[in-house]
Design an enzyme around this catalytic site. Structure first.
Site, PDB file in Angstrom:
ATOM      1  N   THR A  51       0.810  -1.127   0.085  1.00  0.00           N
ATOM      2  CA  THR A  51      -0.040   0.098  -0.078  1.00  0.00           C
ATOM      3  C   THR A  51       0.847   1.009   0.005  1.00  0.00           C
ATOM      4  OG1 THR A  51      -0.151  -0.236   2.336  1.00  0.00           O
ATOM      5  CG2 THR A  51      -2.013  -1.057   1.367  1.00  0.00           C
ATOM      6  N   GLY A  52       0.351   2.312  -0.299  1.00  0.00           N
ATOM      7  CA  GLY A  52       1.017   3.701   0.075  1.00  0.00           C
ATOM      8  C   GLY A  52       2.313   3.674  -0.554  1.00  0.00           C
ATOM      9  N   TYR A  53       3.398   4.469  -0.058  1.00  0.00           N
ATOM     10  CA  TYR A  53       4.391   4.614  -0.793  1.00  0.00           C
ATOM     11  C   TYR A  53       5.413   3.570  -1.215  1.00  0.00           C
ATOM     12  CZ  TYR A  53       4.359   9.630  -0.040  1.00  0.00           C
ATOM     13  OH  TYR A  53       4.075  11.105  -0.018  1.00  0.00           O
ATOM     14  N   ASP A 111       5.482 -10.954   8.840  1.00  0.00           N
ATOM     15  CA  ASP A 111       6.007  -9.879   9.700  1.00  0.00           C
ATOM     16  C   ASP A 111       7.752  -9.535   9.406  1.00  0.00           C
ATOM     17  OD1 ASP A 111       6.773  -8.273  11.655  1.00  0.00           O
ATOM     18  OD2 ASP A 111       6.770  -9.561  13.396  1.00  0.00           O
ATOM     19  N   TYR A 235       4.326  15.699  14.866  1.00  0.00           N
ATOM     20  CA  TYR A 235       5.200  14.803  13.789  1.00  0.00           C
ATOM     21  C   TYR A 235       6.591  15.202  14.319  1.00  0.00           C
ATOM     22  CZ  TYR A 235       5.782  11.360  10.371  1.00  0.00           C
ATOM     23  OH  TYR A 235       5.873  10.271   9.857  1.00  0.00           O
ATOM     24  N   LYS A 244      11.957   8.989  13.478  1.00  0.00           N
ATOM     25  CA  LYS A 244      12.483   8.997  12.028  1.00  0.00           C
ATOM     26  C   LYS A 244      13.820   9.818  11.958  1.00  0.00           C
ATOM     27  CE  LYS A 244       8.900   8.017   9.614  1.00  0.00           C
ATOM     28  NZ  LYS A 244       8.952   6.780   8.831  1.00  0.00           N
ATOM     29  N   VAL A 274      -2.670  11.089   1.894  1.00  0.00           N
ATOM     30  CA  VAL A 274      -3.676  10.162   2.815  1.00  0.00           C
ATOM     31  C   VAL A 274      -3.214   8.591   2.291  1.00  0.00           C
ATOM     32  CG1 VAL A 274      -5.792   9.360   2.949  1.00  0.00           C
ATOM     33  CG2 VAL A 274      -5.505  11.610   2.008  1.00  0.00           C
ATOM     34  N   THR A 275      -2.630   8.030   3.461  1.00  0.00           N
ATOM     35  CA  THR A 275      -2.483   6.706   3.370  1.00  0.00           C
ATOM     36  C   THR A 275      -3.079   5.989   4.617  1.00  0.00           C
ATOM     37  OG1 THR A 275      -0.532   6.524   4.550  1.00  0.00           O
ATOM     38  CG2 THR A 275      -0.026   7.003   2.174  1.00  0.00           C
TER      39      THR A 275
HETATM   40  P1  NAD Z   1       0.924   2.273   4.591  1.00  0.00           P
HETATM   41  O1  NAD Z   1       0.238   1.998   5.617  1.00  0.00           O
HETATM   42  O2  NAD Z   1       0.351   2.637   3.344  1.00  0.00           O
HETATM   43  O3  NAD Z   1       2.168   1.048   4.186  1.00  0.00           O
HETATM   44  C1  NAD Z   1       2.578   0.336   5.170  1.00  0.00           C
HETATM   45  C2  NAD Z   1       3.279  -0.878   4.616  1.00  0.00           C
HETATM   46  O4  NAD Z   1       3.987  -1.682   5.572  1.00  0.00           O
HETATM   47  C3  NAD Z   1       2.069  -1.848   4.005  1.00  0.00           C
HETATM   48  O5  NAD Z   1       2.636  -2.737   2.869  1.00  0.00           O
HETATM   49  C4  NAD Z   1       2.264  -3.008   4.991  1.00  0.00           C
HETATM   50  O6  NAD Z   1       1.621  -4.275   4.702  1.00  0.00           O
HETATM   51  C5  NAD Z   1       3.521  -2.957   5.568  1.00  0.00           C
HETATM   52  N1  NAD Z   1       3.748  -3.481   6.910  1.00  0.00           N
HETATM   53  C6  NAD Z   1       3.200  -2.918   7.979  1.00  0.00           C
HETATM   54  N2  NAD Z   1       3.753  -3.655   9.058  1.00  0.00           N
HETATM   55  C7  NAD Z   1       4.328  -4.801   8.687  1.00  0.00           C
HETATM   56  C8  NAD Z   1       5.024  -5.858   9.219  1.00  0.00           C
HETATM   57  N3  NAD Z   1       5.069  -5.918  10.669  1.00  0.00           N
HETATM   58  N4  NAD Z   1       5.675  -6.688   8.513  1.00  0.00           N
HETATM   59  C9  NAD Z   1       5.563  -6.576   6.838  1.00  0.00           C
HETATM   60  N5  NAD Z   1       5.010  -5.590   6.457  1.00  0.00           N
HETATM   61  C10 NAD Z   1       4.329  -4.664   7.372  1.00  0.00           C
HETATM   62  O7  NAD Z   1       2.004   3.525   4.691  1.00  0.00           O
HETATM   63  P2  NAD Z   1       2.885   4.597   4.174  1.00  0.00           P
HETATM   64  O8  NAD Z   1       2.081   5.948   4.393  1.00  0.00           O
HETATM   65  O9  NAD Z   1       2.770   4.354   2.633  1.00  0.00           O
HETATM   66  O10 NAD Z   1       4.120   4.643   4.908  1.00  0.00           O
HETATM   67  C11 NAD Z   1       5.182   4.376   4.357  1.00  0.00           C
HETATM   68  C12 NAD Z   1       6.609   4.968   4.884  1.00  0.00           C
HETATM   69  O11 NAD Z   1       6.393   6.108   4.246  1.00  0.00           O
HETATM   70  C13 NAD Z   1       6.604   5.230   6.232  1.00  0.00           C
HETATM   71  O12 NAD Z   1       7.847   4.931   6.845  1.00  0.00           O
HETATM   72  C14 NAD Z   1       5.896   6.571   6.690  1.00  0.00           C
HETATM   73  O13 NAD Z   1       6.288   6.988   7.739  1.00  0.00           O
HETATM   74  C15 NAD Z   1       6.652   7.250   5.299  1.00  0.00           C
HETATM   75  N6  NAD Z   1       5.821   8.618   4.886  1.00  0.00           N
HETATM   76  C16 NAD Z   1       4.457   8.627   4.962  1.00  0.00           C
HETATM   77  C17 NAD Z   1       3.896   9.915   4.556  1.00  0.00           C
HETATM   78  C18 NAD Z   1       2.448  10.057   4.496  1.00  0.00           C
HETATM   79  O14 NAD Z   1       1.836  11.076   4.476  1.00  0.00           O
HETATM   80  N7  NAD Z   1       1.848   9.012   4.190  1.00  0.00           N
HETATM   81  C19 NAD Z   1       4.571  10.848   4.210  1.00  0.00           C
HETATM   82  C20 NAD Z   1       6.246  10.577   4.332  1.00  0.00           C
HETATM   83  C21 NAD Z   1       6.581   9.448   4.668  1.00  0.00           C
END
Ligand code: NAD
Length: 392
Positions: A51-53, A111, A235, A244, A274-275
């Site tokens: 998901t997400g990034y 995990d 944050y 971080k 949004v994630t």
């Molecule tokens: P997200 O919740 O969309 O994705 C998290 C991912 O981690 C998923 O693929 C999930 O399956 C995986 N995951 C979680 N726990 C796990 C585990 N124990 N074992 C294996 N996989 C696991 O989150 P996101 O917002 O895309 O965040 C990803 C990174 O980007 C984070 O470090 C976050 O801090 C950073 N980030 C997010 C934002 C934002 O606004 N969303 C901005 C800048 C940086």
């Protein structure tokens, strides 16, 4: 079954397989429309790929770089009566598209903090890929089990040093209200660093290195959010920000201990959007609704895929990318520049319960939020029967 969104607080407890697949397809189209990366990774490991990034990173590596991708995620499969998680369906859709394009894709669901998943990943790399030349670390998790002691650490979202009262928007009740956050104690800070700091990123790189599966000149990055004054108290300068900061330490340690590989390890700072992870952070839904409004008006609005395609094509894979003074790659400038922040701050100061929907782009926020779970995706018939049982 017919699947409609079931929203509880800041999460949606179900997901739509066809909508998730369409959303993955849209991201693939986006990177393809931007053109192939000039520097292409070959074999890419994405930790947090579903998901997400992390998903955007996998899509960019595969569909703009032609890379073989190995993903690690933690997702729930569907049953006859309950849908799987969005990340499950995203991964299934990614596999299907990668297969159709003739690209290698395998995913381990388990995990990522555990030694077992690290070992299974190494075994797969050895068997199928030989070595990896890019490792993306994109985990967002509220807890982590220490792989040696078994102790469970929990992350906390609290200010550091002093209490902080600010506005927040309750997405469940459609209400703007003040939220008073007590400062974290030292144990809460240390536990958050254990979960979201750099230790596990380092453990991954150490394990991959010891197994001989990191290619010479390998690149790795972990994602961070830095933000500005409006979000610093909750944050940047709060418990999550302390965690971080630990990524900066880990990046240096990875470079120093793997000097013979000439590894490049970066912390990449991305914009707020949004994630599933960010919607759980107090203040973020309000802040993001306001930045969506301002950045859409400025024509600078971006989602995960635009940010990550930009990161890969402009910075991450370049020989000598421009970094900030902490050697971080910055993709957050369109959000954090002073002019944009001033506009957001002006809205922030004015926003009340009465004018919230007019001043903010909450409609855009909500659309993006339910789209994370495969809802409100254009071209999908949500009244049609769908089979939740999708496999990869
Ligand atoms: P997200 O919740 O969309 O994705 C998290 C991912 O981690 C998923 O693929 C999930 O399956 C995986 N995951 C979680 N726990 C796990 C585990 N124990 N074992 C294996 N996989 C696991 O989150 P996101 O917002 O895309 O965040 C990803 C990174 O980007 C984070 O470090 C976050 O801090 C950073 N980030 C997010 C934002 C934002 O606004 N969303 C901005 C800048 C940086």
């Amino acid at each position: 079954m017919i699947i409609k969104p079931k929203i509880r607080g800041f999460i949606c407890t179900n997901a739509h397989p066809v909508g998730c697949a369409a959303s993955v397809q849209q991201q693939i189209h986006y990177v393809q429309s931007q053109g192939a990366l000039s520097v292409k990774p070959k074999n890419v490991l994405v930790i947090g790929c579903s998901t997400g990034y992390g998903l955007a990173s996998r899509i960019t590596a595969a569909f703009a770089g032609g890379a073989s991708t190995l993903g690690v995620c933690f997702e729930k499969p569907p049953t006859e009566t309950k849908t799987g998680t969005a990340g499950w369906y995203n991964t299934a859709a990614f596999h299907q598209q990668a297969k159709a394009a003739g690209l290698y894709a395998k995913t381990l669901n388990g995990d990522a903090f555990s030694n077992e998943i690290k070992q299974q990943t190494i075994d797969l790399i050895k068997a199928d890929l030989g070595q990896v030349d890019l490792v993306i670390y994109s985990l967002a998790s509220p807890r982590r089990s220490d792989p040696v002691t078994g102790e469970v650490y929990k992350s906390t979202l609290k200010p550091v040093g002093q209490a902080y009262t600010t506005k927040t928007y309750d997405t469940d009740k459609d209400k703007i209200h003040d939220i008073a956050l007590e400062p974290a104690n030292e144990d809460e800070i240390q536990q958050t660093i254990k979960v979201m700091g750099g230790e596990d990123w380092e453990l991954w790189l150490n394990a991959l290195d010891e197994a001989g599966v990191l290619a010479q000149g390998c690149v790795t990055t972990a994602y961070t959010y830095i933000g500005k004054q409006l979000t610093w108290p909750i944050y940047g300068q709060a418990t999550i920000g302390k965690a971080k900061e630990d990524l900066d330490r880990a990046a240096k340690a990875i470079i120093a201990t793997k000097a013979r590989l000439k590894i490049r390890a970066y912390v990449s700072s991305l914009k707020a959007l949004v994630t599933q992870a960010s919607s759980a952070i107090p203040v973020m839904p309000l802040y993001i609704s306001l930045i969506y409004k301002v950045m859409k008006e400025e024509g600078t609005h971006e989602g995960c895929i635009e940010q990550i395609y930009g990161l890969f094509s402009e910075k991450l894979l370049a020989d000598q990318p421009i970094t900030d003074d902490m050697q971080r790659l910055r993709m957050d400038g369109k959000e954090t520049n002073d002019a944009t922040q001033a506009k957001i701050k002006a809205l922030w100061d004015q926003v009340t319960q009465e004018n919230f929907h007019e001043l903010s782009d909450y409609a855009g926020y909500h659309h993006e939020f339910i789209k994370l779970f495969g809802f409100d995706v254009s071209g999908v018939d949500y009244d049609a029967e769908v089979d939740p049982l999708v496999e990869w």
